[in-house]
Design a protein around this motif. Structure first.
Motif, PDB file in Angstrom:
ATOM      1  N   ALA A 326      36.332  31.037 -24.306  1.00  0.00           N
ATOM      2  CA  ALA A 326      35.138  31.782 -23.905  1.00  0.00           C
ATOM      3  C   ALA A 326      33.978  30.841 -23.599  1.00  0.00           C
ATOM      4  CB  ALA A 326      34.750  32.773 -25.003  1.00  0.00           C
ATOM      5  N   LEU A 327      33.809  29.791 -24.434  1.00  0.00           N
ATOM      6  CA  LEU A 327      32.725  28.844 -24.201  1.00  0.00           C
ATOM      7  C   LEU A 327      32.932  28.084 -22.890  1.00  0.00           C
ATOM      8  CD1 LEU A 327      32.314  27.432 -27.824  1.00  0.00           C
ATOM      9  CD2 LEU A 327      30.715  28.915 -26.612  1.00  0.00           C
ATOM     10  N   ARG A 328      34.150  27.626 -22.634  1.00  0.00           N
ATOM     11  CA  ARG A 328      34.409  26.875 -21.404  1.00  0.00           C
ATOM     12  C   ARG A 328      34.283  27.763 -20.172  1.00  0.00           C
ATOM     13  NH1 ARG A 328      39.431  23.727 -24.236  1.00  0.00           N
ATOM     14  NH2 ARG A 328      38.367  21.708 -24.612  1.00  0.00           N
ATOM     15  N   SER A 329      34.755  29.002 -20.273  1.00  0.00           N
ATOM     16  CA  SER A 329      34.654  29.903 -19.127  1.00  0.00           C
ATOM     17  C   SER A 329      33.197  30.185 -18.768  1.00  0.00           C
ATOM     18  CB  SER A 329      35.390  31.212 -19.436  1.00  0.00           C
ATOM     19  OG  SER A 329      35.245  32.139 -18.371  1.00  0.00           O
ATOM     20  N   ALA A 330      32.373  30.429 -19.802  1.00  0.00           N
ATOM     21  CA  ALA A 330      30.955  30.689 -19.548  1.00  0.00           C
ATOM     22  C   ALA A 330      30.275  29.454 -18.964  1.00  0.00           C
ATOM     23  CB  ALA A 330      30.264  31.128 -20.825  1.00  0.00           C
ATOM     24  N   ALA A 331      30.637  28.264 -19.476  1.00  0.00           N
ATOM     25  CA  ALA A 331      30.023  27.032 -18.951  1.00  0.00           C
ATOM     26  C   ALA A 331      30.428  26.806 -17.497  1.00  0.00           C
ATOM     27  CB  ALA A 331      30.442  25.855 -19.825  1.00  0.00           C
ATOM     28  N   GLY A 364      31.868   8.728 -12.429  1.00  0.00           N
ATOM     29  CA  GLY A 364      33.145   8.252 -12.970  1.00  0.00           C
ATOM     30  C   GLY A 364      33.582   8.973 -14.224  1.00  0.00           C
ATOM     31  N   GLN A 365      32.853   9.945 -14.700  1.00  0.00           N
ATOM     32  CA  GLN A 365      33.172  10.640 -15.950  1.00  0.00           C
ATOM     33  C   GLN A 365      34.294  11.653 -15.723  1.00  0.00           C
ATOM     34  OE1 GLN A 365      29.848  12.658 -17.645  1.00  0.00           O
ATOM     35  NE2 GLN A 365      30.914  13.200 -19.546  1.00  0.00           N
ATOM     36  N   ASP A 366      35.304  11.635 -16.604  1.00  0.00           N
ATOM     37  CA  ASP A 366      36.423  12.579 -16.520  1.00  0.00           C
ATOM     38  C   ASP A 366      36.048  13.841 -17.301  1.00  0.00           C
ATOM     39  OD1 ASP A 366      38.802  13.864 -16.145  1.00  0.00           O
ATOM     40  OD2 ASP A 366      39.980  12.558 -17.476  1.00  0.00           O
ATOM     41  N   LEU A 367      35.777  14.891 -16.581  1.00  0.00           N
ATOM     42  CA  LEU A 367      35.337  16.139 -17.210  1.00  0.00           C
ATOM     43  C   LEU A 367      36.472  17.139 -17.432  1.00  0.00           C
ATOM     44  CD1 LEU A 367      32.065  16.719 -15.153  1.00  0.00           C
ATOM     45  CD2 LEU A 367      32.304  15.676 -17.410  1.00  0.00           C
ATOM     46  N   ARG A 368      37.703  16.788 -17.034  1.00  0.00           N
ATOM     47  CA  ARG A 368      38.814  17.741 -17.209  1.00  0.00           C
ATOM     48  C   ARG A 368      39.060  18.083 -18.680  1.00  0.00           C
ATOM     49  NH1 ARG A 368      43.215  19.588 -14.263  1.00  0.00           N
ATOM     50  NH2 ARG A 368      42.518  18.376 -12.466  1.00  0.00           N
ATOM     51  N   PRO A 369      39.142  17.099 -19.608  1.00  0.00           N
ATOM     52  CA  PRO A 369      39.364  17.485 -21.021  1.00  0.00           C
ATOM     53  C   PRO A 369      38.259  18.371 -21.574  1.00  0.00           C
ATOM     54  CG  PRO A 369      39.776  15.145 -20.684  1.00  0.00           C
ATOM     55  CD  PRO A 369      39.108  15.633 -19.442  1.00  0.00           C
ATOM     56  N   LEU A 370      37.019  18.185 -21.060  1.00  0.00           N
ATOM     57  CA  LEU A 370      35.912  18.973 -21.597  1.00  0.00           C
ATOM     58  C   LEU A 370      35.949  20.406 -21.090  1.00  0.00           C
ATOM     59  CD1 LEU A 370      33.271  19.185 -23.173  1.00  0.00           C
ATOM     60  CD2 LEU A 370      32.066  18.316 -21.150  1.00  0.00           C
TER      61      LEU A 370
END
Length: 399
Positions: A326-331, A364-370
């Motif tokens: 829910a947090l990731r979807s809202a972000a 260059g930041q990998d945002l996939r794991p976040l």
């Protein structure tokens, strides 16, 4: 001053736990009901055990005992011996012996077959009292029991058997029998089905199947022709062996009686009906009423209270995966418009991640794991994920 200040403190710290008197006042009704139920159960058990003590036992003088029959037979020179094991009953079978099986249904299938193998060639008489469909087919081959008992207890002989004709009407009403043996004597019929059968054997003996034990009870012996019929059936040989089957008797070798054989015949059908009723009730309670319809709430609820309530539900269910999703979807939904990605593609990594990398300084930041990573393993990781999402959103807004 000191005394007055200490008084409220003492009264405030007084224990609010319920006292023994309060607990007794609240629970005395339940305790009294439990005591009454226990006393009633003990009284009923005592009365029933007194009434049924020694049922069909020739040594018992209770109303349902059979001591009177044994004494009358002794006056006529017939000896009565009580046995409680299958081994003793098999050994006692002989041409000058009448073997009475008091409760044939207590015998297992193997015991019934073993007893029949011992009595069939003996040349004596075997009397089965109240044998139902569970036992009569093996102890008296060719005889079957009707599922419905007779309606009346006092019946007329209506047969040519000398013992029955001399005794007249008797209390034989109980289990009703049919037979394929043409040489059998069918007596005391109820709705054209016999309650007393005599089946002769090739060895010279015979088997008598009696539908009810009433003619052997002490308190029924003086009624109608009960005494005459009982003395004639049991006094045809000089020796009477009274077999009282016991549940503690050693089962026969190779006995195949299982737990389900001990369940009365009506219980499987009742269990099946209960199962069908439970399935129907589940379908009834689980039926759908159509699509969900949003309902306007009568009061306005702040978003913070709704978020806090959902968070408590997630925590109570230990659902960190759903909370993180829910947090990731809202972000992602909030970040997509900031970087020029349509809302419809906000949850597609191939559309959102390149736009974020191009928008942020450095790139260059990998945002996939976040934004699309696995659920956190504990509450600490979930809180850290929340902080990181907030930091990312602030950085995107500033850039």
């Amino acid at each position: 001053m000191t005394t007055e200040a200490a008084a409220p403190t003492a009264s405030t710290s007084a224990s609010t736990a319920p006292t023994a008197r309060t607990v007794w006042t609240r629970t005395r009704g339940i305790v009294l009901a439990a005591v009454l139920l226990l006393a009633a159960a003990v009284a009923i058990a005592a009365v029933r055990s007194t009434e049924r003590h020694g049922q069909l036992d020739p040594r018992s003088a209770d109303p349902y005992g059979s001591r009177a029959v044994a004494q009358l037979l002794a006056d006529r020179g017939v000896t009565t011996r009580v046995v409680t094991s299958l081994r003793a009953a098999r050994t006692a079978a002989g041409p000058d012996t009448t073997l009475l099986v008091a409760v044939p249904d207590r015998l297992t299938k193997g015991q019934q077959s073993e007893l029949h193998r011992a009595t069939a060639p003996s040349g004596g008489r075997t009397v089965l009292v109240g044998a139902s469909g569970w036992s009569v087919g093996r102890l008296a081959p060719g005889v079957s029991a009707d599922p419905a008992d007779s309606l009346g207890s006092a019946l007329a002989p209506a047969c040519a058997l000398p013992e029955a004709r001399r005794a007249g009407s008797a209390d034989t009403g109980g289990v009703r029998y049919t037979t394929t043996r043409l040489d059998a004597d069918s007596c005391y019929p109820s709705a054209r089905l016999a309650t007393l059968l005599r089946v002769p054997a090739a060895s010279g003996g015979d088997t008598v199947v009696l539908g009810a034990p009433d003619i052997l009870y002490n308190d029924r012996l003086d009624k109608r022709g009960n005494a005459s019929l009982a003395l004639q059936l049991l006094g045809s040989r000089p020796h009477l062996v009274w077999y009282l089957p016991s549940l503690s008797d050693t089962p026969a070798a190779g006995d195949d009686k299982s737990f389900f054989d001990l369940i009365p015949s009506g219980w499987p059908w009742a269990t099946l009906q209960l199962f069908i009723a439970a399935v129907l009730a589940a379908f009834w309670r689980g039926r759908r009423f159509g699509p969900l319809v949003p309902e306007r709430l009568p009061v306005a609820i702040r978003a913070s209270e709704t978020a806090e309530g959902r968070a408590r539900l997630y925590r109570k269910a230990n659902a960190r995966d759903r909370a993180a999703a829910a947090l990731r979807s809202a972000a992602r939904t909030r970040l997509a418009p900031l970087v020029g990605v349509p809302i419809a593609q906000a949850h597609a990594p191939e559309a959102l991640l390149p736009a974020l990398s191009a928008h942020l300084p450095g790139g260059g930041q990998d945002l996939r794991p976040l934004l699309f990573g696995p659920p956190p393993g504990d509450d600490t990781a979930l809180i850290a994920l929340t902080d990181q999402l907030d930091a990312l959103e602030r950085e995107v807004r500033r850039s």
